[in-house]
Design a protein around this motif. Structure first.
Motif, PDB file in Angstrom:
ATOM      1  N   PRO A   1       1.146  -1.348  -0.040  1.00 63.38           N
ATOM      2  CA  PRO A   1       0.153  -0.197   0.638  1.00 63.38           C
ATOM      3  C   PRO A   1       0.998   1.543   0.157  1.00 63.38           C
ATOM      4  N   LYS A   2       0.641   2.141  -0.674  1.00 60.26           N
ATOM      5  CA  LYS A   2       1.014   3.716  -0.547  1.00 60.26           C
ATOM      6  C   LYS A   2       2.029   4.138   0.411  1.00 60.26           C
ATOM      7  N   SER A   3       0.760   3.579   1.558  1.00 60.64           N
ATOM      8  CA  SER A   3       1.032   4.742   3.116  1.00 60.64           C
ATOM      9  C   SER A   3       1.841   3.866   3.361  1.00 60.64           C
ATOM     10  N   THR A   4       2.312   2.326   3.388  1.00 58.94           N
ATOM     11  CA  THR A   4       3.259   2.013   3.897  1.00 58.94           C
ATOM     12  C   THR A   4       3.934   2.058   3.395  1.00 58.94           C
ATOM     13  N   ALA A   5       4.666   1.334   2.011  1.00 60.86           N
ATOM     14  CA  ALA A   5       5.987   2.174   1.404  1.00 60.86           C
ATOM     15  C   ALA A   5       6.087   3.308   1.441  1.00 60.86           C
TER      16      ALA A   5
END
Length: 274
Positions: free
Chosen positions: A39-43
């Protein structure tokens, strides 16, 4: 270590980020998230945390690359601190003799991995780069390493790449036996049609292979015989250095400094006496 809802650990996710950049050295944060499947937030959070620790860096354009801290840490691995450190002086001598690319490699997960590579202006085409991997059965490095490996290692590599070896190098086992008999491997035009790779093994006290030492020269070179002698001499000295043996214990005469302007032809009388 905390896991994601999928059960994946933080370390697993970090490795996905680093591995993606190993394949694509420079990516935008959004492309990196896409490549990793995170997920973008995780990355984005992992990118920030890794960049703060120097494991990732950002370019002026905002792209993400592997950080210099990784390179610094890699210099302290046994591979760099021991094998590369001991081999480099003799590789430099060899490079001065043959006036072509010389490289050091090991067997890693069924492939040949380049540990060090020295080239020079005017050297033959050579696609190998440090830390890159190449097929065992299509390189003189692979032949030289596997020919002097234990039978179970040979069988494991043969099983892992059985279909490809059967298609591309059906006589591979016979070629390994010939390499072991001669003490070196020389293959023309397999990785690049205009070059010949010649390799010898570096052996420990028990005769077990540690690595391969290689020269890459234009196909048709008349100096391959001289190069083999130079390779074997350098490989012996690297082996002695790895073993920590003193000058008095060595069975070969100590080498003298070689001027980088001297050619293989000029060294031939000296090498013939080794």
């Amino acid at each position: 270590m905390a896991n994601s809802p999928s059960g994946e650990s933080v370390l697993d996710r970090v490795m996905r980020v680093l591995t993606a950049l190993e394949t694509e050295p420079e990516l935008t944060p959004s492309n990196l998230a896409e490549e990793t499947g995170l997920p973008k937030s995780t990355a984005y959070r992992l990118i920030d945390e890794l960049a703060q620790r120097g494991l990732l860096e950002r370019t002026e354009e905002g792209h993400v690359t592997l950080g210099r801290r990784l390179w610094e840490m890699a210099q302290h691995t046994p591979l760099a601190a021991t094998l590369r450190h001991n081999a480099l002086p003799y590789m430099e001598d060899l490079n001065a003799v043959v006036q072509q690319t010389t490289q050091l490699s090991i067997l890693e997960e069924g492939s040949v991995m380049i540990v060090e590579r020295l080239s020079r202006t005017g050297a033959a085409v050579n696609p190998a780069e440090v830390a890159s991997r190449m097929p065992v059965h299509l390189t003189s490095m692979g032949h030289a390493i596997l020919a002097f490996s234990p039978s179970d290692v040979i069988d494991e590599v043969m099983d892992r790449h059985s279909e490809r070896i059967a298609e591309e190098r059906p006589s591979f086992r016979a070629e390994l036996a010939e390499t072991r008999r001669r003490g070196f491997s020389s293959l023309e035009g397999l990785i690049h049609r205009s070059t010949t790779g010649t390799s010898v093994p570096i052996l420990d006290r028990q005769g077990h292979v540690v690595a391969a030492l290689t020269t890459v020269v234009p196909t048709g070179s008349r100096n391959v015989g001289v190069h083999v002698m130079a390779l074997q001499h350098a490989a012996r000295r690297i082996a002695f250095s790895l073993q920590g043996r003193t000058e008095q214990e060595r069975t070969v005469a100590p080498t003298t400094h070689r001027s980088p302007t001297r050619t293989a032809e000029q060294h031939e009388p000296v090498l013939a006496r080794l």
